[in-house]
Write an enzyme that holds these catalytic residues in place. Sequence first.
Site, PDB file in Angstrom:
ATOM      1  N   ARG A   1      -8.571  -0.652   4.881  1.00  0.00           N
ATOM      2  CA  ARG A   1      -7.771   0.375   4.190  1.00  0.00           C
ATOM      3  C   ARG A   1      -6.421  -0.189   3.761  1.00  0.00           C
ATOM      4  NH1 ARG A   1      -7.058   5.749   7.331  1.00  0.00           N
ATOM      5  NH2 ARG A   1      -5.647   5.857   5.563  1.00  0.00           N
TER       6      ARG A   1
ATOM      7  N   ARG B   1      -0.768  14.666  12.064  1.00  0.00           N
ATOM      8  CA  ARG B   1      -0.312  14.485  10.681  1.00  0.00           C
ATOM      9  C   ARG B   1      -0.055  15.827   9.969  1.00  0.00           C
ATOM     10  NH1 ARG B   1      -1.556   9.055   9.621  1.00  0.00           N
ATOM     11  NH2 ARG B   1       0.171   9.124   8.167  1.00  0.00           N
TER      12      ARG B   1
ATOM     13  N   CYS C   1      -5.645  12.215  12.280  1.00  0.00           N
ATOM     14  CA  CYS C   1      -6.301  10.910  12.363  1.00  0.00           C
ATOM     15  C   CYS C   1      -6.052  10.376  13.770  1.00  0.00           C
ATOM     16  CB  CYS C   1      -5.723   9.971  11.309  1.00  0.00           C
ATOM     17  SG  CYS C   1      -4.053   9.484  11.693  1.00  0.00           S
TER      18      CYS C   1
ATOM     19  N   LYS D   1       0.857  -1.207   0.000  1.00  0.00           N
ATOM     20  CA  LYS D   1       0.000   0.000   0.000  1.00  0.00           C
ATOM     21  C   LYS D   1       0.884   1.245   0.000  1.00  0.00           C
ATOM     22  CE  LYS D   1      -1.725   1.491   4.089  1.00  0.00           C
ATOM     23  NZ  LYS D   1      -1.387   2.880   4.437  1.00  0.00           N
ATOM     24  N   ASN D   2       1.913   1.252   0.840  1.00  0.00           N
ATOM     25  CA  ASN D   2       2.707   2.473   1.024  1.00  0.00           C
ATOM     26  C   ASN D   2       3.744   2.707  -0.060  1.00  0.00           C
ATOM     27  OD1 ASN D   2       1.124   2.954   3.199  1.00  0.00           O
ATOM     28  ND2 ASN D   2       2.670   2.489   4.751  1.00  0.00           N
TER      29      ASN D   2
ATOM     30  N   ASP E   1       4.679   0.955  12.159  1.00  0.00           N
ATOM     31  CA  ASP E   1       3.486   0.271  11.649  1.00  0.00           C
ATOM     32  C   ASP E   1       3.369  -1.169  12.131  1.00  0.00           C
ATOM     33  OD1 ASP E   1       3.478   1.901   8.379  1.00  0.00           O
ATOM     34  OD2 ASP E   1       2.939   2.576  10.384  1.00  0.00           O
TER      35      ASP E   1
HETATM   36  C1  EPZ Z   1       4.082   7.184   6.250  1.00  0.00           C
HETATM   37  O1  EPZ Z   1       3.263   8.190   6.812  1.00  0.00           O
HETATM   38  C2  EPZ Z   1       3.220   5.938   6.184  1.00  0.00           C
HETATM   39  N1  EPZ Z   1       2.076   6.186   5.318  1.00  0.00           N
HETATM   40  C3  EPZ Z   1       2.736   5.568   7.588  1.00  0.00           C
HETATM   41  O2  EPZ Z   1       1.990   4.359   7.481  1.00  0.00           O
HETATM   42  C4  EPZ Z   1       3.962   5.312   8.458  1.00  0.00           C
HETATM   43  O3  EPZ Z   1       3.538   5.026   9.766  1.00  0.00           O
HETATM   44  C5  EPZ Z   1       4.852   6.558   8.450  1.00  0.00           C
HETATM   45  O4  EPZ Z   1       5.208   6.904   7.101  1.00  0.00           O
HETATM   46  C6  EPZ Z   1       6.141   6.343   9.235  1.00  0.00           C
HETATM   47  O5  EPZ Z   1       6.846   5.260   8.696  1.00  0.00           O
HETATM   48  C7  EPZ Z   1       2.241   6.062   3.980  1.00  0.00           C
HETATM   49  O6  EPZ Z   1       3.326   5.776   3.495  1.00  0.00           O
HETATM   50  C8  EPZ Z   1       1.027   6.312   3.134  1.00  0.00           C
HETATM   51  P1  EPZ Z   1       6.023  10.694   8.235  1.00  0.00           P
HETATM   52  P2  EPZ Z   1       3.761   9.735   6.784  1.00  0.00           P
HETATM   53  O7  EPZ Z   1       5.896  11.916   7.401  1.00  0.00           O
HETATM   54  O8  EPZ Z   1       4.495   9.998   5.520  1.00  0.00           O
HETATM   55  C9  EPZ Z   1       5.780  14.062  11.543  1.00  0.00           C
HETATM   56  C10 EPZ Z   1       0.167   2.942   7.762  1.00  0.00           C
HETATM   57  O9  EPZ Z   1      -0.230   2.385   8.791  1.00  0.00           O
HETATM   58  N2  EPZ Z   1       5.670  14.998  10.407  1.00  0.00           N
HETATM   59  O10 EPZ Z   1       7.278   9.866   8.129  1.00  0.00           O
HETATM   60  O11 EPZ Z   1       2.620  10.590   7.138  1.00  0.00           O
HETATM   61  C11 EPZ Z   1       4.573  13.162  11.650  1.00  0.00           C
HETATM   62  O12 EPZ Z   1       3.550  13.804  12.379  1.00  0.00           O
HETATM   63  C12 EPZ Z   1       0.590   4.391   7.822  1.00  0.00           C
HETATM   64  O13 EPZ Z   1       0.310   2.380   6.640  1.00  0.00           O
HETATM   65  C13 EPZ Z   1       5.774  16.358  10.667  1.00  0.00           C
HETATM   66  O14 EPZ Z   1       5.950  16.788  11.803  1.00  0.00           O
HETATM   67  O15 EPZ Z   1       4.795   9.723   8.001  1.00  0.00           O
HETATM   68  C14 EPZ Z   1       5.110  11.962  12.378  1.00  0.00           C
HETATM   69  O16 EPZ Z   1       5.152  12.241  13.762  1.00  0.00           O
HETATM   70  C15 EPZ Z   1       0.300   5.023   9.161  1.00  0.00           C
HETATM   71  N3  EPZ Z   1       5.662  17.220   9.616  1.00  0.00           N
HETATM   72  C16 EPZ Z   1       6.547  11.854  11.848  1.00  0.00           C
HETATM   73  O17 EPZ Z   1       6.857  13.144  11.308  1.00  0.00           O
HETATM   74  C17 EPZ Z   1       5.469  16.775   8.330  1.00  0.00           C
HETATM   75  O18 EPZ Z   1       5.412  17.629   7.408  1.00  0.00           O
HETATM   76  C18 EPZ Z   1       6.724  10.831  10.751  1.00  0.00           C
HETATM   77  O19 EPZ Z   1       5.773  11.109   9.755  1.00  0.00           O
HETATM   78  C19 EPZ Z   1       5.376  15.394   8.103  1.00  0.00           C
HETATM   79  C20 EPZ Z   1       5.481  14.520   9.149  1.00  0.00           C
END
Ligand code: EPZ
Length: 417
Positions: free
Chosen positions: A397, A121, A116, A22-23, A305
């Site tokens: 999902r 996010r 969420c 998915k990711n 995850d």
């Molecule tokens: C991706 O989410 C994945 N989703 C998530 O999987 C996964 O948990 C996550 O990466 C971490 O590995 C997809 O790939 C679609 P991040 P993403 O940006 O990109 C903070 C699942 O279960 N952050 O690496 O949203 C954020 O709040 C999902 O399949 C900021 O502060 O994760 C988090 O605390 C859930 N500012 C941390 O960074 C930003 O602009 C990591 O988020 C972006 C993120």
Amino acid sequence: MQKLEVFGANKLKGQINISGSKNASLPILAATLLTDKKVFLNNLPKVKDIETMINLLQSLGSKTKFEKKKLIIDNSNQEKKFASYSLVKTMRAGILVLGPLLAKFGSAKVSLPGGCAIGTRPVDLHLKALSKLGVKYKIIQGYVHATAPKGLIGSKIRFSKISVGATENLIIAASLAKGNTILSNCAIEPEIKDLVNFLNKAGCNLKWVAKRSIKIIGVKKINEITYPIMFDRIEAGTYLVAAAATEGNLKIKNVVPSIIQTEIDTLKKIGAKIDTKKDQIHIIGNKKIKSMNIKTAPYPGFPTDLQAQIMVLLCKGNKRSLIQEDIFENRFMHVAELNRMGAQISTHGNKAIIEGNVNFASAELMATDLRASVSLILAALTAKGKSVINRIYHLDRGYENIEKKLKKVGAKIKRIN
Ligand code: EPZ
């Protein structure tokens, strides 16, 4: 509202074939906006988030159709630049269309994802980095109004924090920028490597120049491409934990074991017996489950995850364990539900203290987010009697045919409408 009935306890035995990731699919689907040539994608998982991303592309004017299991995307007449809240709010990866729309049209209006269950996010890292490529943006009524008056101009960008989505958005946007871009302090999840492979195969020019740095030489256009999506490493990890938790014996197929070496090493330390072949992992669960302390971290660390899933296993450990969730601010929503099944877990900020030697009792349960939902199934598989899991739309999902795959290896599980 559909729910799942799970009758435990039983050991899982047999073979599970892992679906596409998915990711990895989500950023690659967004990246198809860069080209007006046809794109053919194989091995997309049939899960709700992929359906939502395809709907989002269609709302932007993409023509998409499935030919058997292959998705054909034709963006030759794609010209809309507005991604609505109604689609982006249900799937936060919708923000990934911002980069390609800016690269292609020099302007876009994309809904902020909103929060969420697991966290707020934010997308500040995406926006700050895009502004380094010459993007101007304003947030008006929950939408990002972004323009690149002179087009995207390559630049040196260092992320202040490792972010999967921000890394993906910038890799996609910079691929069509004028000149060279160097992104550093990138996330290096396998799904990002898959995105880079996809873009390079389509004629882009991306090269990893250090562990977390990538050099992107902007190109003018992208060719027609056929691409197979990589396997879903979180789905694979989930079924490995399921085998360990139920003292099962599973062969997990269609995987690249080295990509999930951290998870394999962790499960071996906990006591599971694991052998790997080229595209398969054979796991045999152990009656004795050793406790251990785990911290989630960006790849190649232990994935957030899989945190809810491994917590179920550690409840059955021989002593107390500790899990520290260092990626998301609120990813312990499964704890209350597991405690209702007899677990003894206490949370203190981003730390969870997990007492061992728990035998889960069946119960009526509530799913809250994608990975929490599947942790409830794992616990229910080990609990004697009937458990019922509500709100399983979260599950749909990200897990393709989960009850079919589990039934095939001996689980007593059925979906109730
Ligand atoms: C991706 O989410 C994945 N989703 C998530 O999987 C996964 O948990 C996550 O990466 C971490 O590995 C997809 O790939 C679609 P991040 P993403 O940006 O990109 C903070 C699942 O279960 N952050 O690496 O949203 C954020 O709040 C999902 O399949 C900021 O502060 O994760 C988090 O605390 C859930 N500012 C941390 O960074 C930003 O602009 C990591 O988020 C972006 C993120």
